[in-house]
Scaffold this active site. Structure first.
Site, PDB file in Angstrom:
ATOM      1  N   ASP A 332       0.796  -1.173   0.017  1.00  0.00           N
ATOM      2  CA  ASP A 332      -0.073  -0.216  -0.133  1.00  0.00           C
ATOM      3  C   ASP A 332       0.828   1.337   0.019  1.00  0.00           C
ATOM      4  O   ASP A 332       2.277   1.126   0.149  1.00  0.00           O
ATOM      5  CB  ASP A 332      -1.044  -0.022   1.155  1.00  0.00           C
ATOM      6  CG  ASP A 332      -1.684   1.226   1.279  1.00  0.00           C
ATOM      7  OD1 ASP A 332      -2.220   1.750   0.316  1.00  0.00           O
ATOM      8  OD2 ASP A 332      -1.865   1.832   2.467  1.00  0.00           O
ATOM      9  N   ASP A 538      -1.963  -0.740   6.105  1.00  0.00           N
ATOM     10  CA  ASP A 538      -2.041  -0.143   7.403  1.00  0.00           C
ATOM     11  C   ASP A 538      -3.108  -1.058   8.410  1.00  0.00           C
ATOM     12  O   ASP A 538      -3.034  -0.498   9.307  1.00  0.00           O
ATOM     13  CB  ASP A 538      -2.547   1.304   7.231  1.00  0.00           C
ATOM     14  CG  ASP A 538      -3.875   1.458   6.764  1.00  0.00           C
ATOM     15  OD1 ASP A 538      -4.182   2.743   6.383  1.00  0.00           O
ATOM     16  OD2 ASP A 538      -4.406   0.495   6.436  1.00  0.00           O
ATOM     17  N   ASP A 542      -7.062  -1.159   4.415  1.00  0.00           N
ATOM     18  CA  ASP A 542      -6.732  -2.256   3.525  1.00  0.00           C
ATOM     19  C   ASP A 542      -7.013  -3.536   4.120  1.00  0.00           C
ATOM     20  O   ASP A 542      -6.499  -4.896   3.603  1.00  0.00           O
ATOM     21  CB  ASP A 542      -5.045  -2.090   3.216  1.00  0.00           C
ATOM     22  CG  ASP A 542      -4.716  -1.009   2.824  1.00  0.00           C
ATOM     23  OD1 ASP A 542      -5.177  -0.553   1.522  1.00  0.00           O
ATOM     24  OD2 ASP A 542      -3.768  -0.316   3.434  1.00  0.00           O
TER      25      ASP A 542
END
Length: 655
Positions: A332, A538, A542
């Site tokens: 991410d 995180d 996500d």
């Protein structure tokens, strides 16, 4: 000029002493009795004396595994420990009491060493909790009082003097100091703490005094949760171990059947009872799968404990085994490759009714209850400007799109351009066009744009910037080396910002403007090509992608309950270089498992062939069987050593 090297503070772990374990005490007693019996036998002492000493040796070393075996038998499970005791008793029955006693001694010693190995692994987990102090200095309206750390309540104010350990997870409300957080995050250097910073139970205060406000009860502290989860991981079983245990029962039954055949067939062809029985008992001993059973879990549990000591929480043996199978890692962006602490760089109004100050104020009020890093940055900017935030009602968060809340009669929404600007059935307005022009200009500069709307029409655009993690490029490169494939970027941010960041860290494949379900689709597309995918995020926005991945890895588990619950592994230290390190550690653990299985299988094959094709002395068979078990156990425990993590962890510039 030479580079200065800082040593990583070691987590002091209390190591279980040899004779604290009952297994070790019984084994020592069995060894002593065997030595006395052998001495009496060799010095021509009366038979009753050395026979009595040997029988006492049987009782000392064999009662516990024998009892455990009988309990297993009642549950219709054949335990190999019981087979060892039966073999020893059979040796005594045919007059080979010395050989049987030697079997008991070696078997008991092997079991004691296994118990010690298990205890040392558990020590690595309990060592985390040993750092939390038992008492704390609580400040009250009348002064100070010393209380048990377990009795601290949320909101209590605690004084932490220089050199003391912090008693609870808390926020600094006054003072400044440096805090050694190696027990929680594995960070090698002290971290400066001042008002507003978070501190953790079990960490060591430096030279300054701190007043802290307790945020979590002792049982909910980060160190307690990590220890509980790692201990829970010790009760899980990897796929390899489950397969071995499934096969073990059938193997044991087959082994008993072959043992009976090894006894009956030679006897039927004229062999003596003593020789046939001795050969059968030797076969039963050397064919027992003790070393095979022990081949898998010690390496994986040792790797879990080692990773935990260095700020990486792996939640089960299944996850530790699976990490090493990773062939592709997906990162991410916000909060992962970047620090997740963005700030508002620019404010643009696109509606004459609302000035820049009002745009920021309304956006901050709407975002006040959101946990997203961008929301926190907007709120910080408004408060830094001295703005009073109005009361909101009806707050709703839509992951990947934004938030909305009602302020008075107005519905304020804050979110991504894709979600907030015209499209999806709404006709474009002049404000939409103005906002889109601003967004394009910001994205051309690599900035993240956030749209603020009032009753559905855009009123402003906020430009957000985030700081790239210092170790991001190194971590991406090392991850590619470990997995053999370049990682990819999955982000909801705009394409220009995503590709700009990808170029900075060396990522080739960057997929931008993805909603949560689109990240899941991207993960499944990778899996459909045969990749074993690990997603690093995180742990909040996500979460769907983390769940869809073969392994979900969350950054910064120190402050997020959701992260600890949903991810398979948590990088508590918030250091990206721990990702290739833990993957490399998992692969090393899997190599040790394979080596252990090869060692165990080789010993069993050689000893069985020797016994069937020739004459394998019982003491030598016992030594070979138990020796292979000890070798396999000790080989797995090598992964507990600190140097193993150092060899797995990358070396970063400047350290």
């Amino acid at each position: 000029m030479p580079t200065r090297v800082f040593a990583r503070p070691e987590v002091a772990i209390r190591r279980t002493r040899l004779f604290e374990l009952a297994e070790m005490r019984w084994a020592a007693l069995a060894v002593a009795l065997f030595a006395l019996g052998l001495a009496a036998q060799l010095t021509a002492a009366p038979d009753w004396l050395w026979w009595g000493l040997y029988l006492a040796c049987y009782a000392a070393g064999g009662w516990e595994p024998g009892l455990a075996g009988l309990r297993a038998l009642r549950e219709k499970t054949l335990d190999v420990d019981l087979l060892m005791v039966v073999a020893a008793l059979g040796a005594a029955a045919i007059g080979q009491i010395t050989d049987g006693a030697l079997l008991i001694v070696i078997f008991a010693t092997s079991g004691a060493l296994e118990a010690l190995a298990t205890a040392r692994t558990e020590d690595s987990v309990r060592g985390l909790l040993d750092f939390a102090p038992e008492t704390a200095t609580r400040l009250t309206g009348t002064g100070e009082e010393t209380v048990r750390a377990a009795d601290l309540s949320i909101g209590d104010v605690v004084l932490v003097r220089p050199g003391e350990r912090i008693a609870a997870d808390a926020t600094v409300i006054d003072g400044g100091s440096e805090v050694v957080q190696a027990t929680i995050t594995g960070e090698p250097l002290p971290v400066d703490k001042t008002t507003g910073d978070e501190v953790f139970a079990g960490t060591l205060n430096g030279t300054g005094a701190l007043r802290i406000r307790v945020d979590r009860r002792a049982s909910d502290s980060v160190v307690a949760r990590i220890a509980a989860l790692v201990e829970q991981a010790g009760h899980t079983k990897a796929r390899t171990q489950l397969f071995i245990e499934k096969v073990e029962q059938r193997y044991s039954l087959g082994m008993v059947a072959v043992t009976l055949a090894v006894f009956a067939i030679p006897l039927a062809f004229g062999d003596t009872l003593q020789r046939a029985l001795l050969r059968a008992m030797t076969f039963m001993i050397v064919a027992s799968p003790c070393a095979v059973v022990l081949a898998t879990m010690p390496p994986l549990l040792a790797a879990i404990a080692n990773a935990g000591r260095h700020g990486v929480l792996v939640k089960s043996a299944v996850v530790m085994e699976r990490l090493g199978m990773t062939t592709r890692v997906a990162f991410d962006k916000t909060g992962t490759l970047t620090r997740g602490t963005p700030h508002v760089d620019e404010i643009h109004s696109v509606d004459s009714e609302f000035g820049e100050t009002e745009v920021l104020r309304l956006a901050a009020a709407a975002e006040l209850d959101s946990e997203h890093p961008l929301a926190a940055a907007i709120v910080r900017a408004a408060r830094a400007a001295g703005q009073q935030l109005p009361v909101v009602q009806g707050f709703v968060a839509d992951p990947g799109r934004g938030v909305r809340a009602r302020i008075g009669e107005r519905l304020i929404a804050v979110g991504s351009p894709a979600a907030m600007l015209a499209g999806s059935g709404r006709a474009a307005t002049d404000a939409d066009q103005a906002a889109r022009t601003v967004v394009n200009g910001l994205q051309d500069k690599g900035l993240t744009a956030v749209i603020v709307t009032c009753d559905g029409r855009p009123i402003g655009v906020l430009a957000m910037t985030d700081q790239l993690r210092r170790e991001a490029a190194t971590a991406v490169d090392l991850t590619a080396q470990v997995t053999g494939a370049s990682p990819i970027l999955l982000t909801g941010d705009n394409s220009r910002a995503a590709h700009r960041l990808a170029a900075q860290v060396g990522l080739i494949d960057a997929r931008a403007e993805l909603l949560p379900h689109q990240k899941v689709d991207a993960v499944r597309a990778l899996q459909s090509t045969g990749d074993r995918v690990a997603v690093v995020g995180d742990g909040i926005n996500d979460a769907p992608a983390l769940a869809a991945a073969d392994t979900g890895i969350a950054m910064g588990g120190a402050g997020s309950d959701l992260t600890l619950q949903t991810a398979d592994a948590v990088i508590v230290r918030d250091d990206l270089t721990a990702i290739p390190a833990v993957i490399a550690l998992s692969r090393r653990a899997r190599r040790v498992v394979v080596a252990n299985l090869a060692i165990a299988a080789t010993f069993i094959a050689v000893l069985v062939i020797w016994d069937l094709a020739g004459t394998l002395p019982l003491p030598l068979g016992v030594a070979g069987h138990e020796g292979s078990t000890v070798i396999v156990g000790l080989n797995g425990l090598r992964l507990l050593r600190r140097v193993v993590w150092q060899q797995s962890a990358p070396c970063r510039s400047g350290t």
